[in-house]
Design a protein around this motif. Structure first.
Motif, PDB file in Angstrom:
ATOM      1  N   LEU A  28       1.223  11.320   0.794  1.00  0.00           N
ATOM      2  CA  LEU A  28       0.858  11.304   2.203  1.00  0.00           C
ATOM      3  C   LEU A  28       1.823  12.177   2.991  1.00  0.00           C
ATOM      4  CD1 LEU A  28       0.259   7.449   2.556  1.00  0.00           C
ATOM      5  CD2 LEU A  28      -1.449   9.220   2.129  1.00  0.00           C
ATOM      6  N   ASN A  73       0.787  -1.231   0.000  1.00  0.00           N
ATOM      7  CA  ASN A  73       0.000   0.000   0.000  1.00  0.00           C
ATOM      8  C   ASN A  73       0.819   1.281   0.000  1.00  0.00           C
ATOM      9  OD1 ASN A  73      -2.713  -1.350   0.533  1.00  0.00           O
ATOM     10  ND2 ASN A  73      -1.524  -2.082   2.272  1.00  0.00           N
ATOM     11  N   LEU A  74       2.096   1.189   0.321  1.00  0.00           N
ATOM     12  CA  LEU A  74       2.897   2.399   0.554  1.00  0.00           C
ATOM     13  C   LEU A  74       4.223   2.333  -0.186  1.00  0.00           C
ATOM     14  CD1 LEU A  74       3.470   5.057   2.128  1.00  0.00           C
ATOM     15  CD2 LEU A  74       4.347   3.632   3.986  1.00  0.00           C
ATOM     16  N   ASP A  84      -0.876  11.867   8.128  1.00  0.00           N
ATOM     17  CA  ASP A  84      -1.546  10.646   7.676  1.00  0.00           C
ATOM     18  C   ASP A  84      -1.019   9.411   8.403  1.00  0.00           C
ATOM     19  OD1 ASP A  84      -3.263  11.747   5.621  1.00  0.00           O
ATOM     20  OD2 ASP A  84      -1.434  12.123   4.480  1.00  0.00           O
ATOM     21  N   ARG A 103      -2.708   2.872  -3.527  1.00  0.00           N
ATOM     22  CA  ARG A 103      -4.084   2.617  -3.922  1.00  0.00           C
ATOM     23  C   ARG A 103      -4.653   3.772  -4.729  1.00  0.00           C
ATOM     24  NH1 ARG A 103      -6.833   2.161   1.658  1.00  0.00           N
ATOM     25  NH2 ARG A 103      -5.618   4.079   1.816  1.00  0.00           N
ATOM     26  N   TYR A 125       3.900   7.790  -1.113  1.00  0.00           N
ATOM     27  CA  TYR A 125       2.745   7.653  -2.001  1.00  0.00           C
ATOM     28  C   TYR A 125       1.811   6.553  -1.510  1.00  0.00           C
ATOM     29  CZ  TYR A 125       5.392  10.327  -5.522  1.00  0.00           C
ATOM     30  OH  TYR A 125       6.089  11.292  -6.195  1.00  0.00           O
ATOM     31  N   ASP A 126       0.516   6.829  -1.542  1.00  0.00           N
ATOM     32  CA  ASP A 126      -0.496   5.811  -1.325  1.00  0.00           C
ATOM     33  C   ASP A 126      -0.657   5.061  -2.648  1.00  0.00           C
ATOM     34  OD1 ASP A 126      -2.889   4.352  -1.119  1.00  0.00           O
ATOM     35  OD2 ASP A 126      -3.803   5.817   0.231  1.00  0.00           O
ATOM     36  N   LYS A 180      -9.662   5.368   4.982  1.00  0.00           N
ATOM     37  CA  LYS A 180      -8.304   5.242   5.523  1.00  0.00           C
ATOM     38  C   LYS A 180      -8.026   3.896   6.190  1.00  0.00           C
ATOM     39  CE  LYS A 180      -7.563  10.186   6.332  1.00  0.00           C
ATOM     40  NZ  LYS A 180      -7.192  11.220   7.329  1.00  0.00           N
ATOM     41  N   TYR A 229      -1.853   5.409  10.562  1.00  0.00           N
ATOM     42  CA  TYR A 229      -1.838   4.741   9.263  1.00  0.00           C
ATOM     43  C   TYR A 229      -2.274   3.291   9.409  1.00  0.00           C
ATOM     44  CZ  TYR A 229      -0.102   3.308   4.667  1.00  0.00           C
ATOM     45  OH  TYR A 229      -0.004   2.819   3.388  1.00  0.00           O
TER      46      TYR A 229
END
Length: 422
Positions: A170, A136-137, A174, A165, A162-163, A292, A268
């Motif tokens: 971020l 995810n990251l 976040d 998804r 970066y996210d 989230k 997170y």
């Protein structure tokens, strides 16, 4: 005599970095970008670009943003605009005057780097490092070293999270909800200063406070103008919040603290899963922002995975509410959420035992004597007909209370069979 200038901009793939997880493999290429302008510019940059492993929309968004951080790939002007920028920089009117100015600089400076925006013999080195990568990251650190003509190296660093998804960037908020004072206290009690050891070829971890300056600590990670950047790194079996200081002299200094020590402040979802911070059961998600929480949520007693969802249409396509569906080994979970701006607040959760769904289906397309009702959810006996007529259980989403309410199955006339395109 009219002079014509040509702009050449190209790139080529060099090598790829792959996430170890083969199930959701994320491949990141190092792409070589060239910006060439005969006798004027010859710039090369090596830029990270995601090749596969995430959805195309997020991939395009991240790749385009990453290009903006490097010399060759960030130049967006056409040849005319680029030349005009040079003229303005050197205070000249045409190419002939520009080349005369360059020769004049060489006479008294001795060097001139063609195409380098730091001109006059300065040297610029670019590099990047994938600091942290998960499903995810993506956290990438971009470093620049500038060697002014006749001077000493100056070091610059920027960290981007970066996210994967959504492709969105971020920021610190976040990941953590923590005051400046609480973070400072945690760093002083449990943080470390990191230094590369050339003899052992390993990173030394020393107690925090041994080499830091007290006044700099107050700006850690807060504010766009702060003298630091945060990033994540896995050291041994632990993930660390790392902080690189940029205002302590000619060297960049790294500090860090294990996420284990920051558990009360973690926001997170991926890190919450790591430490099982969501609570015991799915009911602990009530009040959380659905956007989230991620596709997998790990509680103390079990974990659930996302399997779908839909918005609840009503009156002129009003979609201020939605349903997200998850399941565990034993249950099906429906999360009812309200949309307010970009926030999706979970207001209620419906749990259905999987045993109740044996030879049955869960559907949301149902009718009463008053017609179709998008707010009704029902368990029906599976059938090979256009509509299911055997209703076992039913619920209705109440937008005013934000709750699921039981509905008598006798009030439901039929529910559509999705196999018939209903």
């Amino acid at each position: 005599m009219r002079k014509t200038v040509f702009l050449l901009f190209m790139f080529s793939v060099i090598f790829a970095y792959s996430q170890p997880n083969e199930e959701n493999k994320i491949v990141i290429d190092t792409v070589e970008f060239h910006f060439k302008f005969k006798s004027i510019a010859d710039i090369t940059s090596f830029v990270p670009q995601i090749k596969s492993g995430i959805n195309p929309v997020a991939q395009k968004k991240i790749n385009e943003d990453l290009q903006s951080y490097f010399q060759a790939s960030s130049i967006t002007q056409d040849s005319v605009a680029y030349v005009k920028g040079l003229f303005k920089e050197f205070n000249v009117e045409n190419l002939e005057e520009y080349f005369e100015e360059v020769e004049s600089i060489k006479e008294w400076r001795g060097e001139f780097t063609i195409g380098n925006p730091y001109y006059f013999g300065d040297e610029l080195e670019e590099s990047f490092k994938i600091e942290y990568l998960s499903e995810n990251l993506l956290n990438i650190g971009i470093s620049n070293q500038i060697l002014p003509y006749g001077g000493q190296y100056q070091f610059f660093f920027e960290s981007i999270c970066y996210d994967l998804r959504t492709g969105n960037k971020l920021d610190f908020g976040d990941f953590f909800s923590v005051s400046k004072e609480a973070l400072n206290q945690s760093l002083q009690e449990s943080g470390y200063w990191f230094e590369w050891n050339n003899e052992t070829q390993k990173t030394d971890k020393k107690p925090f406070g041994l080499y830091h300056e007290e006044y700099i600590i107050d700006d850690f990670v807060f504010g766009k103008e702060a003298c630091n950047h945060f990033y994540f790194n896995k050291l041994g079996n632990e993930i660390y919040l790392m902080i690189k200081l940029k205002c302590v002299g000619k060297y960049l200094m790294d500090y860090g603290i294990s996420l284990e020590k920051l558990k009360p402040h973690i926001e997170y979802f991926e890190f919450k899963n790591l430490f099982q911070l969501w609570g015991k059961t799915a009911n602990s998600l009530i009040g959380q922002d659905y956007s989230k929480i991620g596709n997998e949520i790990v509680f103390e007693d079990y974990s659930i995975k996302h399997i779908g969802g839909y918005l609840l249409p009503k009156d002129s396509f009003d979609t201020d509410f939605g349903i997200a569906e998850y399941w565990s080994a034993e249950k099906r979970f429906l999360l009812f959420y309200k949309i307010n701006d970009s926030k999706k607040t979970i207001t209620d959760i419906l749990e259905i035992d999987k045993k109740e769904l044996k030879n049955r289906k869960l559907t949301e397309y149902c009718s009463t004597k008053n017609g179709f009702d998008s707010e009704i959810i029902a368990i029906v006996k599976d059938s090979d007909t256009e509509f299911h007529s055997k209703i076992i259980k039913a619920w209705k989403t109440n937008r005013k209370s934000g709750k699921f309410e039981k509905v008598s199955n006798r009030k439901i006339t039929k529910c559509g069979n999705e196999n018939y395109g209903i």
